[in-house]
Motif scaffolding. Structure first.
Motif, PDB file in Angstrom:
ATOM      1  N   UNK A 107       0.834  -1.213   0.000  1.00  0.00           N
ATOM      2  CA  UNK A 107       0.000   0.000   0.000  1.00  0.00           C
ATOM      3  C   UNK A 107       0.862   1.254   0.000  1.00  0.00           C
ATOM      4  N   UNK A 108       1.872   1.284   0.855  1.00  0.00           N
ATOM      5  CA  UNK A 108       2.746   2.454   0.919  1.00  0.00           C
ATOM      6  C   UNK A 108       3.480   2.658  -0.398  1.00  0.00           C
ATOM      7  N   UNK A 109       3.933   1.562  -1.012  1.00  0.00           N
ATOM      8  CA  UNK A 109       4.633   1.668  -2.296  1.00  0.00           C
ATOM      9  C   UNK A 109       3.706   2.198  -3.386  1.00  0.00           C
ATOM     10  N   UNK A 110       2.459   1.710  -3.398  1.00  0.00           N
ATOM     11  CA  UNK A 110       1.493   2.186  -4.388  1.00  0.00           C
ATOM     12  C   UNK A 110       1.173   3.663  -4.200  1.00  0.00           C
ATOM     13  N   UNK A 111       1.045   4.066  -2.937  1.00  0.00           N
ATOM     14  CA  UNK A 111       0.780   5.475  -2.651  1.00  0.00           C
ATOM     15  C   UNK A 111       1.919   6.349  -3.148  1.00  0.00           C
ATOM     16  N   UNK A 112       3.130   5.899  -2.917  1.00  0.00           N
ATOM     17  CA  UNK A 112       4.302   6.656  -3.348  1.00  0.00           C
ATOM     18  C   UNK A 112       4.364   6.783  -4.867  1.00  0.00           C
TER      19      UNK A 112
END
Length: 411
Positions: A318-323
């Motif tokens: 999720x954090x990678x996708x947000x970034x």
């Protein structure tokens, strides 16, 4: 060896009662010894060797050969042996189930007793058995769920006869070992599938993320070369700065991937610690603030390792996708515990997206759903102009079942 049902007992009633009690005690001790030999190990071969060593000790024989059924084959394949003063090559490594009375053993689930001096007409006695003076043997079927998963051949240098009580004892040994070996095989298969799944995930991450950045590196290098040949120092400097920035992104994404393989810790209370470490690493590298909210009843929060691992890796994704896609300025992560389930929610204020429009070749969302499914839960995504919310629900019942499976595998 009368305590194992070999030979005959005394005729006197009192003496017979004492012998029965002694036999029962010895059998309990022997079965305990065999069960201890099946204790879990990451290396199945070590367990197989412990099994044959324990059988040699318990049944007081000269040789023990452990053969297991080969997947998709009608053969028994030898995986371990115990032989006092003899070599492994002196016994066949693979045996067709069709030879001798093996078909009968597989069908009836009963041991085969072999008298080498007066062999059954269907028995095939190895030449080495006569050369070393062996007189008898017994093949014990290893049974799990009514199916033969292997056999143990126990060989003696003396002529041993087994009464009905002794054969029943051997069948009990066969059932104990059959269940243990089936458990080992299932655990090993599950471990192999997990490794394959992780390789699949990593390959998709490399394709989706790193390969694109490597393409950018190549493009930036080509542009810098053109600026150099045109002797445009200002453009060259800008090209090199972009190249340096892209290299930094590649390095940070690689570190993120390595981090996702390390966390959470090997503890059932490690979920919150793993989430905190993941968030701290993300904030340090990318400068986007992440707020963590924990609403739990139990302290510490005890979660099966498999659940912790899957939730933490979903968070990392999720954090990678947000970034990469959301252009968000803030992220909120909430871990909430209730009597019904454990819930992890990841919310950002980015530009959002339509989950139905994601190209099939991009596997990130599919992997997140698969991870939630492995943990026994469900994953839902709500996205729009106000941002994206990813919610993972793990029912209490799923975590209990997973904990039971974990304890089963560990023992």
């Amino acid at each position: 060896m009368e305590e194992y049902g070999i030979g005959s007992g005394g005729s006197d009633t009192v003496l017979g009662s004492c012998l029965d009690q002694h036999r029962w005690q010895r059998r309990c001790e022997s079965l305990t010894r065999i069960c201890e030999a099946t204790a879990w190990s990451a290396e199945p071969e070590l367990v197989y060797q412990r099994i044959v060593d324990a059988l040699a000790d318990v049944l007081r024989c000269n040789q023990v050969h452990l053969h297991l059924t080969a997947a998709g084959s009608d053969r028994f394949v030898k995986l371990a042996y115990h032989a006092n003063g003899y070599h492994q090559s002196e016994w066949e490594d693979a045996l067709p189930m069709s030879i001798g009375r093996m078909q009968w053993m597989v069908k009836t689930l009963e041991p085969i007793v072999m008298d080498y001096e007066h062999p059954h007409r269907e028995d095939r006695i190895p030449v080495e058995a006569f050369e070393h003076g062996f007189k008898s043997a017994v093949s014990i079927p290893l049974v799990a769920e009514g199916e033969v998963v292997g056999m143990c051949s126990v060989v003696y240098s003396a002529a041993i006869s087994w009464d009905d009580d002794g054969l029943e004892y051997l069948q009990k040994i066969g059932r104990i070992l059959g269940v243990a070996i089936r458990r080992i095989q299932i655990t090993k298969k599950a471990s192999e599938l997990q490794v394959l799944a992780e390789r699949k995930r990593l390959s998709s991450e490399i394709h989706d993320n790193i390969s694109q950045l490597i393409g950018s590196l190549s493009l930036n290098a080509s542009t810098a070369l053109e600026s150099y040949e045109a002797e445009d120092d200002e453009a060259l400097r800008a090209d090199l700065e972009r190249l340096e920035d892209t290299c930094g992104k590649v390095m940070r994404i690689l570190r993120d991937e390595m981090l996702s393989l390390r966390i959470p810790l090997e503890r059932t209370d490690g979920l919150i610690e793993g989430v905190e470490e993941c968030i701290a690493h993300f904030e340090k590298n990318w400068g986007i603030p992440v707020k963590l909210q924990v609403k739990t009843v139990s302290r510490p929060l005890v979660v099966p390792l498999q659940t912790s691992m899957q939730l933490t890796r979903i968070l990392n994704e999720c954090l990678s996708n947000t970034l990469r896609h959301a252009q968000a300025s803030r992220i909120t992560v909430e871990i909430a515990e209730s009597a019904r389930c454990l819930t992890m929610t990841v919310e950002d204020d980015g530009k959002g997206f339509d989950p139905r429009s994601v190209a099939p070749e991009r596997l990130g969302l599919r992997i997140m759903h698969e991870r939630a499914d492995v943990a026994g839960g469900t994953l839902s995504i709500l996205s729009g102009e106000a941002g994206t919310t990813v919610c993972v629900d793990i029912p209490r019942s799923s975590m209990s079942d997973m904990g039971e499976r974990r304890r089963y595998d560990d023992h």
